[in-house]
Design a protein around this motif. Structure first.
Motif, short mmCIF file in Angstrom:
data_model
loop_
_atom_site.label_atom_id
_atom_site.label_comp_id
_atom_site.label_asym_id
_atom_site.label_seq_id
_atom_site.Cartn_x
_atom_site.Cartn_y
_atom_site.Cartn_z
N VAL A 40 -5.60 4.83 -4.53
CA VAL A 40 -4.47 3.97 -4.18
C VAL A 40 -3.69 4.59 -3.03
CG1 VAL A 40 -2.32 2.92 -4.99
CG2 VAL A 40 -4.28 3.11 -6.55
N VAL A 41 -3.47 3.81 -1.97
CA VAL A 41 -2.62 4.24 -0.85
C VAL A 41 -1.31 3.47 -0.94
CG1 VAL A 41 -2.37 4.38 1.65
CG2 VAL A 41 -4.61 4.74 0.61
N ARG A 42 -0.20 4.19 -1.02
CA ARG A 42 1.12 3.58 -1.10
C ARG A 42 1.63 3.33 0.33
NH1 ARG A 42 3.69 8.40 -4.29
NH2 ARG A 42 2.42 9.39 -2.66
N VAL A 43 1.77 2.06 0.67
CA VAL A 43 2.14 1.67 2.04
C VAL A 43 3.57 1.15 2.04
CG1 VAL A 43 1.62 0.13 3.97
CG2 VAL A 43 -0.24 1.09 2.58
N VAL A 44 4.38 1.61 2.99
CA VAL A 44 5.72 1.05 3.21
C VAL A 44 5.75 0.49 4.62
CG1 VAL A 44 7.02 2.39 1.52
CG2 VAL A 44 6.47 3.44 3.70
N ALA A 45 6.28 -0.71 4.78
CA ALA A 45 6.20 -1.39 6.07
C ALA A 45 7.29 -2.43 6.20
CB ALA A 45 4.83 -2.06 6.24
N VAL A 86 1.89 -2.00 -1.71
CA VAL A 86 2.72 -2.28 -0.54
C VAL A 86 4.17 -2.51 -0.95
CG1 VAL A 86 3.03 -3.76 1.47
CG2 VAL A 86 0.72 -3.32 0.59
N THR A 87 5.09 -1.85 -0.23
CA THR A 87 6.53 -2.02 -0.45
C THR A 87 7.20 -2.27 0.90
OG1 THR A 87 6.51 -0.50 -2.34
CG2 THR A 87 8.64 -0.96 -1.33
#
Length: 299
Positions: free
Chosen positions: A94-99, A126-127
């Protein structure tokens, strides 16, 4: 620090009810399991088992330890998977992405299709976060990759522990009704100039937003102030006002919703733009998951 083997022993005892049965499952002697439990009790500072007839039961403290154990073992499994991923070059986990919002819509969401096809063992969490907060989250370790845009032409300040890579240049176009005079100017691919736009009525984003900065920059050298009729942050609402007639809009390509029938999009000769970068911790440079995600965002 809690001994992982002792934690596993306690979890087995809790599930099976006796030291002997736990020992059989784990491949140890009952004496060895007993020693592991005693070591765990010393580490946590309280008893975790109590006698109950011919077996044992968890104390309240022991139950609390067992209840927390799944998170520990899951974290260890993720750690092992990450190491194996780096070793075999296979993106997984799992890659936690913030954008920022429009980056999610225009770049992250399309990348999910490619990643789902080419990297089936890789998942994104994604957050939505503004660029400054996103960079802080990655630096603090609560996220793995940030997607950020520059502010008024300047890259967001970034910690030395992070690395960034350009993945996209976002530009703005003008949206108008099909019957608008600007839509009739010598073909749909003719870029519009500031002179073409002078005297037009507009709906634009409110002051303080990146898109309002774009709008002001577009008219910085104009001979007269633009006629702004509406200030609306939501781009779908802007398109509704354009469709109603009387105004046109400057909308970034990443942010643009599907254009309704009856409206047309025209490019600008010198469009405002912003650079979009992916940022991650330097310690994750060799991560196949990060590499795969950055490649997908760059398409």
């Amino acid at each position: 620090m809690i001994d992982v083997a002792a934690l596993q022993a306690l979890r087995s005892v809790a599930a099976l009810g006796t030291l002997a049965r736990a020992a059989e499952e784990l491949g140890f002697t009952a004496s060895a399991v007993s020693q592991q439990i005693k070591r765990l009790e010393k580490q946590v500072g309280v008893p975790v088992l109590a006698p109950a007839g011919r077996g044992v039961v968890l104390t309240p403290a022991g139950q609390a330890v067992v209840d927390s154990a799944p998170e520990v073992f899951q974290a260890l499994e993720r750690c092992a998977e990450a190491a194996q991923s780096v070793a075999d070059g296979e993106p997984r986990g799992v890659v936690r992405v913030v954008a920022f919002s429009t980056g999610i819509r225009g770049l992250v969401a399309p990348a999910l299709t490619e990643l789902g096809r080419n990297c089936p063992e890789l998942a994104l969490q994604v957050t939505e976060q503004d660029p400054d907060q996103a960079l802080y989250s990655v630096d603090a370790g609560t996220a793995d990759l940030a997607l950020v845009h520059d502010a008024d032409g300047l890259p967001a300040p970034m910690s030395a522990s992070l690395r960034r890579r350009h993945v996209h240049t976002d530009t703005g176009d003008v949206v108008m009704p099909q019957g608008h005079p600007l839509a009739q100017l010598s073909g749909p691919d003719r870029p519009l100039t500031v002179e073409d736009l002078t005297g037009q009525a507009w709906v634009t984003s409110p002051p303080g937003t990146v898109c309002h900065q774009w709008f002001r920059r577009l008219f910085a050298q104009a001979s007269e102030e633009p006629d702004v009729r509406h200030l609306v942050d939501d781009f779908a609402t802007q398109l509704s006002l354009v469709a109603a007639g009387g105004v046109i809009a400057l909308i970034p390509r990443l942010a643009r919703p599907p254009v309704p029938p009856g409206l047309v999009v025209r490019p600008l000769l010198r469009p405002p733009s912003r650079e979009v970068h992916a940022a991650w911790r330097r310690s994750a440079d060799t991560s196949p998951a990060i590499q795969a995600l950055v490649a997908a965002l760059s398409r």
